[in-house]
Design an enzyme around this catalytic site. Structure first.
Site, short mmCIF file in Angstrom:
data_model
loop_
_atom_site.label_atom_id
_atom_site.label_comp_id
_atom_site.label_asym_id
_atom_site.label_seq_id
_atom_site.Cartn_x
_atom_site.Cartn_y
_atom_site.Cartn_z
N SER A 276 19.86 54.36 17.73
CA SER A 276 19.33 54.80 19.32
C SER A 276 17.57 55.36 19.01
CB SER A 276 20.24 55.83 19.78
OG SER A 276 19.61 55.50 21.73
N HIS A 419 26.91 51.61 22.77
CA HIS A 419 25.82 52.61 22.07
C HIS A 419 26.39 53.34 20.79
CE1 HIS A 419 21.97 53.77 22.51
NE2 HIS A 419 22.00 55.04 22.22
C1 GCU Z 1 17.57 56.44 26.34
C2 GCU Z 1 16.31 55.66 26.33
C3 GCU Z 1 16.91 54.58 24.70
C4 GCU Z 1 17.03 55.63 23.75
C5 GCU Z 1 18.37 56.23 23.87
C6 GCU Z 1 18.59 57.56 22.76
O1 GCU Z 1 18.70 56.39 27.28
O2 GCU Z 1 16.28 55.35 27.61
O3 GCU Z 1 15.79 54.03 24.56
O4 GCU Z 1 17.74 55.08 22.89
O5 GCU Z 1 18.43 56.91 24.73
O6 GCU Z 1 18.24 57.21 21.91
O7 GCU Z 1 19.80 57.55 22.71
#
Ligand code: GCU
Length: 439
Positions: A276, A419
């Site tokens: 992420s 995710h």
């Molecule tokens: C949020 C953000 C993302 C990121 C994510 C994370 O959703 O918008 O860009 O990747 O956090 O790091 O969990």
């Protein structure tokens, strides 16, 4: 008789056709109803993505073609790197000041003798502004020489990432209190890192917690390393200077400095991984620090490997909206928010900055916010650079089926799910690492 044969041919054709249809269908991601986040609409409908044209990575800003590997290495790569540095992640200091390595646990038998564990604290600066990060390393006990390594930059302190009571209690960032606190409670993710799986395949595995280096919070700069480099009288980095992601990358590079001097690790075979925002981090760390031999970026999404010109899921405007994730990037990044098509670069060129080194982009079918297809298209558009440098990339143009690795040195894998990582992804990572960095 003939009829029966015809019928058989017909039936098998139907079976084949429906198998093909199933394959095609599986590779098309579902549309979702749009939504609004931070007062900005979010599109999840493929037909509404709109047309866009990607900048050509193999064309200089002047418009001249990049016609050789040498031209890429010597001139185009630095040109692209400078744009990402100045406009997206921000410039970090090249050389660390006042750094000290404290071995808090020398190599010690672990995992019933299958591994050797080592713990090191890296200190940055002294006095009031001093910071430190804890590094945890496991190396196969049974090895002929230095081991290849996967370094994971993690959300959690080391003792919460593994199932090993001998690991020192680290610190986690407490959002409510706005400071680091001892992580001495039970781990929400015990054994997240499958240490034994790596050891059994001849790989070392290491981790450190990102917030040791710089807090993942707006307005907390005085509790991180960036603060140590602010000129007197300044409380924020300049518009083209490092955001938190570049600071986390800086932490990765400091771990690599340590491994270069550690006999247990083969410094030529260090891979990095993160999820992420830490997927974005490993993308930029790989682009920045060419000592890193391979990168595995999990669900890096917008601001990572997903194309910004593709209007699907998160956009630069969402990322940089005040009060959201603007502190993770340099201030200049906000200029691209209203119109990503005006940006001189896009994510496929970030992917290309890692060439010719192995890069695996892992995404998930239902991770719509991170735009899994946008990452696939970035890989496909970066493939000519890998090929110019004599390596293989992602040659197909249609999104592959879930749970299928595609590509070569540049590879793409979309698990069936959401995710982050699912447990089966580790096997894919290990196979990829074995293929590219194994014996
Ligand atoms: C949020 C953000 C993302 C990121 C994510 C994370 O959703 O918008 O860009 O990747 O956090 O790091 O969990």
């Amino acid at each position: 008789m003939r009829h029966r044969r015809n019928l058989l041919i017909y039936v098998s054709a139907l079976v084949l056709l429906s198998a093909h249809a199933a394959t095609t269908r599986a590779a098309e991601l579902a549309d979702y109803p749009s939504e609004v986040k931070a007062d900005i609409p979010v599109n999840y409908t493929e037909a509404e993505v709109g047309d866009y044209e990607l900048p050509d990575p193999l064309s200089f800003e002047s418009g001249q073609p990049v016609d050789s590997a040498a031209a890429w290495r010597e001139r185009r790569r630095p040109e692209l790197h400078a744009i990402f540095e100045r406009h997206q992640y921000g410039r970090a200091p090249a050389e660390p000041r006042e750094i000290r390595y404290e071995v808090t646990e020398p190599p010690t038998p672990a995992l019933d003798g299958a591994a050797v564990r080592e713990q090191v604290t890296i200190h940055f600066g002294t006095g009031d502004t001093a910071q430190h990060m804890d590094l945890l390393v496991y190396v196969p006990a049974d090895r002929d020489g230095p081991s290849p390594l996967l370094l994971s930059i993690s959300f959690m302190p080391n003792n919460m990432c593994v199932d090993d009571p001998a690991v020192h209690v680290g610190r986690r960032w407490d959002r409510r209190e706005g400071r680091r606190v001892a992580a001495d409670g039970p781990s929400p993710f015990p054994g997240r890192l499958p240490v034994r799986q790596f050891i059994d395949r001849g790989f070392a595995i290491a981790t450190f917690c990102y917030s040791d280096v710089d807090p993942d919070a707006p307005g907390a700069i005085e509790q991180g390393v960036r603060q140590q480099y602010l000129p007197a009288g300044k409380s924020q980095p300049a518009d083209d200077e490092w955001g938190a992601i570049a600071a986390w990358c800086w932490g990765i590079s400091r771990a690599v400095d340590y491994f270069e001097a550690d006999d247990l690790i083969d410094a030529q075979r260090i891979a990095i991984t993160g999820i992420s925002r830490l997927g974005k981090t490993v993308m930029w760390a790989g682009a920045n620090d060419q000592r890193i031999a391979a990168v595995i970026a999990s669900c890096s999404g917008e601001g990572g490997a997903a194309l910004s010109r593709r209007n699907y899921g998160e956009t630069i405007a969402h990322l940089t909206a005040v009060g959201r994730f603007d502190y993770q990037f340099c201030k200049n990044y906000q200029h691209w928010a209203p119109d990503p098509t005006a940006a001189p670069v896009d994510a496929h060129e970030l992917v290309a900055l890692i060439a010719p080194r192995p890069l695996l982009l892992q995404t998930g079918t239902t991770d719509k916010w991170s735009d899994p297809k946008g990452e696939f298209l970035a890989a496909a558009a970066a493939t000519p650079v890998y090929e110019l440098l004599g390596e293989t990339g992602v040659e197909i143009t249609e999104l592959p089926d879930p749970d299928t690795l595609v590509g070569g040195t540049l590879a793409y894998y979309m698990h069936d799910g959401g995710h982050g990582m699912v447990p089966g992804d580790w096997q894919v990572f290990l196979d990829f690492l074995q293929q590219h960095l194994g014996e």
